[in-house]
Design an enzyme around this catalytic site. Structure first.
Site, PDB file in Angstrom:
ATOM      1  N   TYR A   1     -11.857 -15.014   9.835  1.00 53.66           N
ATOM      2  CA  TYR A   1     -12.352 -14.551   8.529  1.00 53.66           C
ATOM      3  C   TYR A   1     -13.005 -13.192   8.716  1.00 53.66           C
ATOM      4  CZ  TYR A   1     -12.092 -16.889   4.099  1.00 53.66           C
ATOM      5  OH  TYR A   1     -11.658 -17.312   2.886  1.00 53.66           O
TER       6      TYR A   1
ATOM      7  N   ASP B   1       4.729   3.617  -7.116  1.00 55.44           N
ATOM      8  CA  ASP B   1       4.963   2.316  -6.483  1.00 55.44           C
ATOM      9  C   ASP B   1       6.145   2.497  -5.525  1.00 55.44           C
ATOM     10  OD1 ASP B   1       5.642  -0.191  -5.683  1.00 55.44           O
ATOM     11  OD2 ASP B   1       5.404  -1.120  -7.650  1.00 55.44           O
TER      12      ASP B   1
ATOM     13  N   THR C   1       4.818  -2.038  -0.328  1.00 53.23           N
ATOM     14  CA  THR C   1       4.922  -3.278   0.446  1.00 53.23           C
ATOM     15  C   THR C   1       5.199  -2.852   1.892  1.00 53.23           C
ATOM     16  OG1 THR C   1       7.278  -3.449   0.013  1.00 53.23           O
ATOM     17  CG2 THR C   1       5.818  -4.722  -1.422  1.00 53.23           C
TER      18      THR C   1
ATOM     19  N   GLU D   1     -14.011 -10.882   5.744  1.00 53.23           N
ATOM     20  CA  GLU D   1     -14.266 -10.217   4.452  1.00 53.23           C
ATOM     21  C   GLU D   1     -14.996  -8.904   4.681  1.00 53.23           C
ATOM     22  OE1 GLU D   1     -16.454 -12.780   1.904  1.00 53.23           O
ATOM     23  OE2 GLU D   1     -14.671 -13.856   1.235  1.00 53.23           O
TER      24      GLU D   1
ATOM     25  N   LYS E   1       9.724  -4.296   3.434  1.00 51.80           N
ATOM     26  CA  LYS E   1      11.090  -3.967   3.009  1.00 51.80           C
ATOM     27  C   LYS E   1      11.684  -3.030   4.074  1.00 51.80           C
ATOM     28  CE  LYS E   1      10.006  -4.731  -1.848  1.00 51.80           C
ATOM     29  NZ  LYS E   1       9.382  -5.648  -2.362  1.00 51.80           N
TER      30      LYS E   1
ATOM     31  N   ARG F   1       5.256  -9.439   5.703  1.00 50.94           N
ATOM     32  CA  ARG F   1       5.101  -9.462   4.246  1.00 50.94           C
ATOM     33  C   ARG F   1       3.684  -9.015   3.927  1.00 50.94           C
ATOM     34  NH1 ARG F   1       9.341 -11.466   2.134  1.00 50.94           N
ATOM     35  NH2 ARG F   1       8.385 -11.037   0.142  1.00 50.94           N
TER      36      ARG F   1
HETATM   37  N1  PLP Z   1       6.633  -3.221  -6.630  1.00 44.74           N
HETATM   38  C1  PLP Z   1       7.959  -3.107  -6.537  1.00 44.74           C
HETATM   39  C2  PLP Z   1       8.617  -1.848  -6.981  1.00 44.74           C
HETATM   40  C3  PLP Z   1       8.713  -4.150  -6.003  1.00 44.74           C
HETATM   41  O1  PLP Z   1      10.045  -4.033  -5.940  1.00 44.74           O
HETATM   42  C4  PLP Z   1       8.057  -5.332  -5.584  1.00 44.74           C
HETATM   43  C5  PLP Z   1       8.798  -6.471  -5.019  1.00 44.74           C
HETATM   44  O2  PLP Z   1       9.957  -6.509  -4.864  1.00 44.74           O
HETATM   45  C6  PLP Z   1       6.668  -5.408  -5.730  1.00 44.74           C
HETATM   46  C7  PLP Z   1       5.985  -4.331  -6.245  1.00 44.74           C
HETATM   47  C8  PLP Z   1       5.917  -6.664  -5.398  1.00 44.74           C
HETATM   48  O3  PLP Z   1       5.892  -6.972  -4.068  1.00 44.74           O
HETATM   49  P1  PLP Z   1       5.499  -8.458  -3.582  1.00 44.74           P
HETATM   50  O4  PLP Z   1       6.682  -9.313  -3.830  1.00 44.74           O
HETATM   51  O5  PLP Z   1       5.137  -8.275  -2.142  1.00 44.74           O
HETATM   52  O6  PLP Z   1       4.313  -8.883  -4.397  1.00 44.74           O
END
Ligand code: PLP
Length: 426
Positions: free
Chosen positions: A59, A205, A231, A61, A234, A240
């Site tokens: 843990y 994003d 993320t 935090e 990918k 993950r």
């Molecule tokens: N943002 C985009 C553009 C995504 O394609 C994805 C997932 O495919 C996410 C956010 C969310 O990611 P997660 O599935 O890890 O929550």
């Protein structure tokens, strides 16, 4: 020091043979078919080792040096290493490695930048946006007033004129770009200019393509965005999880938005595994990999086009391609099912202005991060396009034959080294 440090597959087999069987069957499934889901990859054995380590017990935090628990010296080191590696790799002023996922990273970015009820301008879902970009079934659509921009019908490319018109009409507090199924490069500078014109924050994003940025295969959003959300699992090929990059003046707001606002204790095994992946992504081999991912995706898109599956936008600049199956008279849903029966994993996907509902869809999305990690190249992509085309058109008997061809192809490129034989016989 004891030599035990983590994963003990024998113990799992003894204590829980049912789950041990699931783990081995899943390894077989990942190795035995073609993994073309654009958001997946094969992490390295080093990343898997950290994920299965005793760091999972801790843990922590808070942030390095300021934790709410004792005993954090080692996990502090892991997080500091990861942050330093991400800063170097992306030229970012500030990094937060704690988001549990891409959706958690996005929620924290909203929390840092806007208030409930504010207007957010983001890409429409059917045109490639993500659920967290304003879907009514997601916090983003429930708590914010979201306005969606789309692609042009003639080119299927983002309509920057429409983005600007919508920004001037709705005066958003936040503009989001970055998508889940858009195969082309995004003009971050154009988005920056539009955001500046209306005094909005710009969030990119980069969940899908941050690995291509790491490998210098596509331009970086970091110089243009207030916040880049990502993320790590990918193209980047880590565990993950999520990651946030931002400018220094927003650092404290981003950190507070992750913890304590939207999350509790970080998953320190995942944070340390992100550090491992970030080190791997800084190696010269990773640049080769990222460029090959794009070449493979271009070869796959061209192969699908030759088989009568029109690539949306005419091709791709990234790790993914969208193919319109309308001319074949097969829906995305049927194509996905048939391909799965042939051992080819991909997903149905709406195409822009799709007449079908999302659960049926007129297209498929294919991505090359996993197959490129396995070592497949352009020649194999042309073969794969042929296999997809055969599966999409096939009846049940032919699907078995295609599955045999798929299995012969992937057996030449094993996803992971074989486990020792005594582990296989569960
Ligand atoms: N943002 C985009 C553009 C995504 O394609 C994805 C997932 O495919 C996410 C956010 C969310 O990611 P997660 O599935 O890890 O929550």
């Amino acid at each position: 020091m004891d030599t035990f440090w983590g994963p003990d597959f024998d113990a799992l087999r003894r204590e829980d043979p049912e789950i041990a069987e699931v783990v081995l069957n899943e390894l077989d499934r990942q190795r035995g078919g073609l993994q073309l889901i654009a958001s997946e990859n094969f992490t390295s054995p080093a990343v898997l080792a950290v994920l299965g380590s005793t760091l999972a017990n801790k843990y922590a935090e808070g942030y390095p040096g300021q934790r709410y628990y004792g005993g954090c010296a080692e996990v502090d080191r892991a997080e500091e290493l990861g942050i330093a590696r991400a800063k170097d790799l992306f030229g970012a002023e500030h990094v937060n490695l704690q988001p549990h996922s891409g959706a958690s990273a996005n929620m924290a970015a909203y929390a840092a930048l806007v208030q409930p009820g504010d207007t957010v301008l983001a890409m429409d879902l059917p045109h490639g946006g993500h659920l967290t970009h304003g879907s009514k079934v997601n916090f983003s659509g429930k708590w914010f007033h979201t306005v969606g921009y789309r692609v042009r019908q003639d080119t299927e490319l983002i309509d920057y004129d429409e983005v600007r018109d919508l920004a001037l009409a709705h005066r958003p507090a936040l503009v989001i770009c970055g998508a889940t199924s858009y195969p082309r490069l995004i003009d971050f500078k154009a988005f920056r200019d539009i955001a500046d014109e209306v005094g909005a924050y710009l969030m990119v994003d980069a969940a899908h393509f941050i690995g291509l940025v790491a490998g210098r295969a596509v331009p970086s959003p970091v110089p243009h965005a207030d916040v880049v959300s990502c993320t790590t699992h990918k193209v980047l090929r880590g565990p993950r999880g999520g990651m946030l990059l931002c400018r220094e003046p927003l650092a404290a707001r981003i950190d507070k938005a992750v913890f304590p606002f939207t999350q509790g204790g970080p998953l320190m095994h995942a944070v340390a595994a992100k550090a491992v992946a970030l080190r791997e992504a800084a190696l010269p081999e990773f640049q080769w990999y990222a460029h090959q991912v794009v070449k493979n995706s271009q070869a796959l898109a061209a192969g699908l086009a030759a088989e009568g599956m029109r690539p949306v936008t005419g091709g791709t600049d990234t790790h993914l391609a969208l193919a319109d199956l309308t001319d074949l008279g097969v829906t995305g849903r049927d194509a996905e099912t048939r391909c799965e029966q042939a051992g080819i994993m991909l997903n149905k996907n709406a195409i822009p202005f799709d007449p079908e509902k999302a659960s049926v869809a007129s297209g498929i999305r294919v991505g090359t991060p996993s197959v490129t990690t396995q070592g497949l190249r352009e020649g194999e992509m042309r073969q794969i396009a042929g296999l997809i085309a055969a599966a999409v058109r096939a009846g049940p008997a032919q699907l078995r034959e295609i599955a045999t061809a798929v299995s012969a192809l992937v057996s030449e490129f094993p996803a992971y080294p074989l486990p020792s034989p005594d582990l296989v016989d569960v």
